[in-house]
Design a protein around this motif. Structure first.
Motif, PDB file in Angstrom:
ATOM      1  N   LEU A  50     -91.711  26.288 -38.542  1.00  0.00           N
ATOM      2  CA  LEU A  50     -90.482  25.660 -38.575  1.00  0.00           C
ATOM      3  C   LEU A  50     -89.750  27.032 -38.656  1.00  0.00           C
ATOM      4  O   LEU A  50     -88.669  26.724 -38.092  1.00  0.00           O
ATOM      5  CB  LEU A  50     -90.607  25.051 -40.488  1.00  0.00           C
ATOM      6  N   LEU A  51     -90.587  27.541 -39.301  1.00  0.00           N
ATOM      7  CA  LEU A  51     -89.546  29.577 -39.137  1.00  0.00           C
ATOM      8  C   LEU A  51     -89.501  30.186 -37.658  1.00  0.00           C
ATOM      9  O   LEU A  51     -88.336  30.494 -38.178  1.00  0.00           O
ATOM     10  CB  LEU A  51     -90.594  30.534 -39.963  1.00  0.00           C
ATOM     11  N   LEU A  52     -90.740  29.657 -36.902  1.00  0.00           N
ATOM     12  CA  LEU A  52     -90.303  30.257 -35.655  1.00  0.00           C
ATOM     13  C   LEU A  52     -89.760  30.228 -34.367  1.00  0.00           C
ATOM     14  O   LEU A  52     -88.168  30.079 -33.905  1.00  0.00           O
ATOM     15  CB  LEU A  52     -91.453  30.128 -34.953  1.00  0.00           C
ATOM     16  N   PHE A  53     -89.463  28.303 -34.575  1.00  0.00           N
ATOM     17  CA  PHE A  53     -89.128  27.340 -33.656  1.00  0.00           C
ATOM     18  C   PHE A  53     -87.714  26.437 -34.537  1.00  0.00           C
ATOM     19  O   PHE A  53     -87.099  25.756 -33.578  1.00  0.00           O
ATOM     20  CB  PHE A  53     -90.268  26.175 -33.204  1.00  0.00           C
ATOM     21  N   GLY A  54     -87.616  26.326 -35.809  1.00  0.00           N
ATOM     22  CA  GLY A  54     -86.639  25.514 -36.189  1.00  0.00           C
ATOM     23  C   GLY A  54     -87.106  23.830 -36.044  1.00  0.00           C
ATOM     24  O   GLY A  54     -88.092  23.556 -35.771  1.00  0.00           O
ATOM     25  N   SER A  55     -85.776  23.363 -37.269  1.00  0.00           N
ATOM     26  CA  SER A  55     -86.595  22.010 -36.771  1.00  0.00           C
ATOM     27  C   SER A  55     -86.161  21.130 -36.192  1.00  0.00           C
ATOM     28  O   SER A  55     -87.076  19.677 -35.998  1.00  0.00           O
ATOM     29  CB  SER A  55     -86.318  21.853 -38.809  1.00  0.00           C
ATOM     30  N   GLU A  56     -85.778  20.896 -35.134  1.00  0.00           N
ATOM     31  CA  GLU A  56     -85.191  20.041 -34.616  1.00  0.00           C
ATOM     32  C   GLU A  56     -85.978  19.627 -33.499  1.00  0.00           C
ATOM     33  O   GLU A  56     -86.868  20.052 -33.145  1.00  0.00           O
ATOM     34  CB  GLU A  56     -83.556  20.686 -33.819  1.00  0.00           C
ATOM     35  N   ASP A  57     -85.938  18.095 -32.969  1.00  0.00           N
ATOM     36  CA  ASP A  57     -86.798  17.618 -31.732  1.00  0.00           C
ATOM     37  C   ASP A  57     -86.662  18.373 -30.533  1.00  0.00           C
ATOM     38  O   ASP A  57     -85.419  18.537 -30.197  1.00  0.00           O
ATOM     39  CB  ASP A  57     -86.196  16.133 -32.181  1.00  0.00           C
ATOM     40  N   ARG A  58     -87.860  18.732 -30.352  1.00  0.00           N
ATOM     41  CA  ARG A  58     -87.774  19.338 -28.589  1.00  0.00           C
ATOM     42  C   ARG A  58     -88.227  18.308 -27.632  1.00  0.00           C
ATOM     43  O   ARG A  58     -89.213  16.991 -28.142  1.00  0.00           O
ATOM     44  CB  ARG A  58     -87.648  20.858 -28.469  1.00  0.00           C
ATOM     45  N   ALA A  59     -87.382  17.840 -26.540  1.00  0.00           N
ATOM     46  CA  ALA A  59     -88.721  17.301 -25.843  1.00  0.00           C
ATOM     47  C   ALA A  59     -88.220  17.911 -23.946  1.00  0.00           C
ATOM     48  O   ALA A  59     -87.274  18.951 -24.047  1.00  0.00           O
ATOM     49  CB  ALA A  59     -87.599  15.374 -25.439  1.00  0.00           C
ATOM     50  N   LEU A  60     -88.710  16.986 -23.358  1.00  0.00           N
ATOM     51  CA  LEU A  60     -88.749  17.796 -21.779  1.00  0.00           C
ATOM     52  C   LEU A  60     -88.261  16.895 -21.452  1.00  0.00           C
ATOM     53  O   LEU A  60     -88.082  15.618 -21.423  1.00  0.00           O
ATOM     54  CB  LEU A  60     -90.457  17.966 -21.039  1.00  0.00           C
ATOM     55  N   HIS A  61     -87.746  17.296 -20.644  1.00  0.00           N
ATOM     56  CA  HIS A  61     -86.228  16.753 -19.600  1.00  0.00           C
ATOM     57  C   HIS A  61     -86.848  16.557 -18.319  1.00  0.00           C
ATOM     58  O   HIS A  61     -86.214  16.498 -17.442  1.00  0.00           O
ATOM     59  CB  HIS A  61     -84.876  17.045 -19.835  1.00  0.00           C
ATOM     60  N   HIS A  62     -87.590  17.810 -17.841  1.00  0.00           N
ATOM     61  CA  HIS A  62     -87.651  18.072 -16.649  1.00  0.00           C
ATOM     62  C   HIS A  62     -89.223  17.880 -16.242  1.00  0.00           C
ATOM     63  O   HIS A  62     -90.447  17.799 -16.976  1.00  0.00           O
ATOM     64  CB  HIS A  62     -87.499  18.721 -16.066  1.00  0.00           C
ATOM     65  N   GLY A  63     -89.555  17.533 -14.251  1.00  0.00           N
ATOM     66  CA  GLY A  63     -91.092  17.500 -14.774  1.00  0.00           C
ATOM     67  C   GLY A  63     -91.672  17.073 -13.512  1.00  0.00           C
ATOM     68  O   GLY A  63     -90.885  16.086 -12.954  1.00  0.00           O
ATOM     69  N   LEU A  64     -92.273  16.953 -13.259  1.00  0.00           N
ATOM     70  CA  LEU A  64     -93.030  16.239 -11.953  1.00  0.00           C
ATOM     71  C   LEU A  64     -92.549  14.593 -11.864  1.00  0.00           C
ATOM     72  O   LEU A  64     -92.505  13.696 -11.257  1.00  0.00           O
ATOM     73  CB  LEU A  64     -94.274  16.821 -11.144  1.00  0.00           C
ATOM     74  N   LEU A  65     -93.769  14.274 -13.413  1.00  0.00           N
ATOM     75  CA  LEU A  65     -93.189  12.814 -13.420  1.00  0.00           C
ATOM     76  C   LEU A  65     -92.260  12.034 -14.969  1.00  0.00           C
ATOM     77  O   LEU A  65     -92.363  11.155 -14.687  1.00  0.00           O
ATOM     78  CB  LEU A  65     -94.950  12.819 -14.650  1.00  0.00           C
ATOM     79  N   VAL A  66     -91.987  13.505 -15.102  1.00  0.00           N
ATOM     80  CA  VAL A  66     -90.511  12.870 -16.410  1.00  0.00           C
ATOM     81  C   VAL A  66     -89.650  12.283 -15.670  1.00  0.00           C
ATOM     82  O   VAL A  66     -89.356  11.582 -14.610  1.00  0.00           O
ATOM     83  CB  VAL A  66     -90.114  13.680 -17.014  1.00  0.00           C
ATOM     84  N   GLY A  67     -89.594  11.063 -16.793  1.00  0.00           N
ATOM     85  CA  GLY A  67     -88.332   9.860 -16.141  1.00  0.00           C
ATOM     86  C   GLY A  67     -88.980   8.710 -15.032  1.00  0.00           C
ATOM     87  O   GLY A  67     -88.394   7.644 -14.751  1.00  0.00           O
TER      88      GLY A  67
END
Lengths: 336, 304, 248
Positions: B111-128
């Motif tokens: 929490l201290l280092l990355f913050g509380s927000e949701d993060r998601a992957l948007h790129h990549g071979l398989l995403v989507g």
């Protein structure tokens, strides 16, 4: 008669303990007159509430050795019963509190019967599971306000309202919960010396031996679980009137269950003073860490990091808790 | 019918991933009788590792998996030597609360280092991307790949445990630590290894999971609870048990899908009024409770 | 008057027959020893009688009642107590409180339980240890505390599991005196499992011998000592053969 005498008989403690306890009790009684900040008052009220939760947990978890990590569900049942009855039907605290206690105890019997067929880790995780199921239910149940929770709006009443426990000044809450706290100590003082209290310590050590001594282990655990539940539920009802805004997330979360067990362990599980010492250390620590580090310095989470480190050090270095150290030192002295 | 089949497929797919999530927990439990509350936090760190590495370097998230596993392995071993071994002497309540402390520590560090927000992957071979199997069943490529890799890893760890010298030493330690010590097996090193494998496998699962699941510092607890359930149902310490229990739990999480199926197939009005999706994980806890009470040794358990 | 009657008792663990068709009965105020090599099924027999293990088949009668299906705590309340090799009631409690745990079976009153516990401790000469933790005592005294705790339940029949194990000769004498005292002066029927032959041969009026789960002999100590089957069980086939000349 004998019961009452035993309940008020603290004579098996060394005199030094009783002097310290007496002085502390007087200090607590005088505390509101030392013009504390409202933050300090709130912290002290939390301390009393968590002491009561901890004393309840200590019956089954400390004396009985059954690691119960689901006490938060009874905070929820107590708090919601009081809040719902007050908001919907204007029923005062002094009626809804015993009703909540009865509901909690009934629920504890219903789940206690199957729960205590489990042992060790299986039991601990099952208590978490039941608590989370109940929390999930409350989060979608419209009757109790679902995830929004319930709010007791003080404007509707005329504080100080001693029947409904609606006050503007924390000093009333302080003395009421202080009285419950003292009653809790007296009850546990009786409990630890009672037949059930002795039987539980035998169950904790070895269930086969306990059974051979004529103890119905399953039933003794269920009974004790109900007693623990009653303690937690009463303080939960008080929580509703005091906080006035209850949500499933902050009355029934796993963190509350863990905190309850943690306090008792830190102070010393299976001793009268343990949960109180634990609450006396952890509650102020937690709220002041949050106030100083979290809120003022803007470092979100750093208070909980320090808190986590403390938990880790205690469980690794002194699992018998502070009271365990005191007793060990005393025994060493006596043997010399 | 479509809903039914796609629910079953989705349940089994998620079950296979959950198997890898719970593998580490059951190994650690088997070897040293300790339940790790911080398990889900390891998963979270695996998710962050893959996410940040993929975003920073621009490589495909699947290529970052070895790094995620390495981070988990190192973290597991470090946790064992730095903390867990001091817990082993204490009573059970201290062990539970101690690992709970570890969980709070990791969660709040994140929490201290990355913050509380949701993060998601948007790129990549398989995403989507996704495959359509007909009958309305659509499988996201990310889930399929994750499930496949999960099975491969699971099988690899199982082989390691059963077919290699070091794995046999590990199994011996889990069956009888004292006996193993007398046989000259360095049990403390074995414990550390169990934590390494446990940590590595769960961060790997995290690396797979982040392909289709967004991450925040609080994501761990849910998976810890699910992993507890799976491990208990499979029988604490049983590796194959965990796999089958994970499939069962995967199907249980799809109960809302089955509910919809019954609702629409038989057109039952009141059933559509129940907010079933809110109960997705409630069923997991409920199933745990019921199965434990009916079969205290777990569905497939033989140990303890 | 029979106080305990075991009929065709069988106890299986998985495929293993720990007790195989054991039958015997005890008269009131008898002092009986159950002996046999390690793994003969002695402790299992005790656990079955005390209701800690469900039996596979056979029946057990205590004081004229069928107790086969009763749970351990119900059996205990009927007046059948047992001690364990290593455990006392509770490590957190001192000696007097441990004995009180036993006494609490018959009374809910703390005062009454304490009074009884003190009487029992006086009876066994343990008063000086009343305030000590059990773990602080010498082994012999610990064993006596387990007996005192069992006595707290006011038993008619007492099963003693290896109360002399790990003691030196003078401590064994001390334990022997205690057992005789319970038997003679308090009139309690006693069954004991024991490996210490000096004790068994000295105090027991009758011996039941188990081997591989079966009862192989039953009789007075003198008969048992000469019984070739018993000697065989303890010393092996070869020894018997060489000393009796049966092996050609």
């Amino acid at each position: 008669m004998e019961t009452l005498k035993n309940a008020f008989d603290f004579s098996d403690f060394p005199r030094s303990d009783l002097v310290v306890a007496g002085v502390l009790a007087l200090a607590l009684a005088a505390f509101p007159f030392l013009s504390p900040s409202s933050f300090a008052m709130a912290t002290m009220i939390q301390f009393f509430m968590f002491s009561i939760y901890g004393m309840g947990w200590n019956t089954i978890g400390g004396y009985g050795g059954q690691v119960d990590l689901g006490k938060a569900q009874y905070v929820g049942i107590g708090a919601y019963t009081t809040a719902v009855m007050l908001i919907r039907w204007d029923i005062p605290f002094w009626v809804s509190m015993p009703v909540g206690m009865c509901l909690s105890v009934m629920w504890s019997f219903i789940i206690g019967y199957p729960l205590f067929r489990l042992k060790g880790h299986y039991f601990a995780i099952a208590t978490i599971a039941t608590s989370l199921v109940l929390k999930d239910l409350f989060e979608v149940w419209d009757f109790v306000g679902a995830a929004r929770g319930l709010e007791i709006s003080p404007i509707k009443y005329h504080p100080p309202d001693f029947l409904r426990l609606i006050f503007r000044d924390d000093i009333y809450y302080y003395y009421i919960i202080f009285a419950f706290f003292l009653a809790g100590i007296v009850y546990i003082n009786w409990f630890r010396k009672s037949r059930l209290g002795f039987q539980l310590r035998s169950i904790k050590d070895n269930e086969e031996v306990a059974r051979s001594l004529g103890i119905n282990v399953h039933w003794a655990k269920i009974k004790t679980y109900a007693i623990a539940t009653a303690f937690v539920s009463v303080a939960g009802s008080f929580h509703a009137c005091y906080i006035k805004n209850i949500e499933p997330e902050d009355t029934m979360s796993l963190d509350i269950s863990i905190l309850i067990a943690l306090m008792a362990m830190l102070g010393g599980a299976g001793s009268l003073w343990g949960p109180i010492i634990g609450a006396g250390i952890l509650i102020p620590l937690k709220s002041y860490l949050k106030e100083w580090l979290g809120a003022r310095a803007g470092l979100v989470g750093i208070d909980l990091i320090i808190y986590a480190l403390i938990i880790m050090v205690i469980s690794a270095k002194e699992p018998r808790g502070i009271w365990g150290i005191v007793e060990r030192v005393r025994r060493r002295k006596r043997r010399r | 019918m479509d809903i039914l089949i796609s629910s079953i497929v989705a349940g089994l797919l998620i079950g296979m991933i959950l198997a890898l999530v719970s593998l580490g927990l059951t190994i650690i439990f088997g070897v040293m009788d300790i339940v790790n509350f911080a398990h889900g936090e390891f998963l979270m760190l695996g998710m962050y590792t893959t996410l940040f590495t993929a975003q920073a370097t621009g490589i495909d998230p699947l290529l970052t998996l070895p790094l995620a596993a390495l981070v988990g392995f190192a973290l597991g071993v470090a946790c064992y030597y730095g903390f867990i071994r001091f817990l082993l002497r204490g009573p059970m309540v201290a062990q539970l609360l101690g690992t709970f402390g570890l969980m709070l520590l990791l969660r709040n560090l994140a929490l201290l280092l990355f913050g509380s927000e949701d993060r998601a992957l948007h790129h990549g071979l398989l995403v989507g991307k996704s495959f359509e199997l007909g009958m309305g069943v659509i499988i996201p490529a990310t889930k399929l790949a994750a499930a496949g890799l999960s099975i491969v890893t699971f099988a690899a760890v199982w082989l390691l445990m059963n077919r290699t010298r070091i794995g046999k030493a590990l199994t011996a330690t889990s069956l009888n630590a004292q006996g193993a010590r007398y046989m000259g097996i360095p049990t403390s090193r074995m414990n550390a290894l169990a934590w390494g494998i446990g940590g590595g496998s769960v961060t790997l699962a995290g690396g797979l999971l982040v392909n289709f699941w967004s991450v925040n510092p609080f994501v761990g607890l849910l998976f810890t609870m699910i992993a507890f359930t799976i491990v208990a149902l499979g029988g604490f310490g049983s590796v194959p048990g965990a796999f089958f229990a994970a499939l069962v739990v995967g199907l249980i999480t799809e109960i809302p899908g089955f509910w919809d199926f019954v609702t629409y197939t038989f057109d039952i009005g009141w059933m559509s009024d129940v907010p079933m999706t809110s109960f997705k994980y409630t069923w997991v806890y409920l199933a745990y409770f019921v199965i434990m009470v009916v079969r205290p040794r777990g569905l497939f358990g033989w140990k303890h | 008057m029979k106080i305990l009657e075991v009929q065709h008792l069988v106890k299986e663990f998985g495929g293993l027959r720990a007790n195989d068709d054991i039958s015997f009965s005890l008269e009131k105020e008898e002092l009986t020893g159950v002996i046999g090599p390690n793994g003969a099924g002695k402790t299992t027999l005790f656990n079955c009688i005390a209701g800690l293990h469900p039996v596979t088949s056979g029946r057990i009668f205590f004081d004229g009642r069928d107790i086969t299906a009763l749970k351990a705590h119900e059996v205990a309340r009927l007046g059948l107590a047992r001690t364990f090799q290593v455990y006392t009631a509770a490590g957190d409690l001192n000696v007097e409180e441990n004995v009180m745990v036993g006494c609490f079976m018959r009374t809910a009153s703390r005062t009454e339980a304490r009074r009884r516990a003190r009487r029992i401790l006086a009876e066994l000469n343990l008063e000086e240890h009343a305030d000590a933790l059990v773990s602080e005592l010498p082994v012999a005294a610990q064993k006596q505390v387990t007996m005192a705790t069992a006595l707290g339940t006011a038993p008619k029949l007492l099963l003693l599991d290896e109360v002399a194990a790990g003691l030196n000769p003078s401590e064994i004498d001390q334990i022997m005196d205690t057992i005789r005292h319970l038997h003679h002066d308090l009139g309690i029927t006693i069954v004991l499992i024991e490996h210490v032959m000096a004790l068994v041969m000295n105090v027991c009026q009758r011996l039941v011998v188990l081997d591989y789960g079966k009862k192989i002999a039953d009789g007075g100590p003198e008969d048992i000592a000469d019984n070739p089957q018993v000697i065989k069980a303890y010393l092996g086939e070869r020894y018997v053969a060489e000393h009796t000349g049966e092996l050609s």
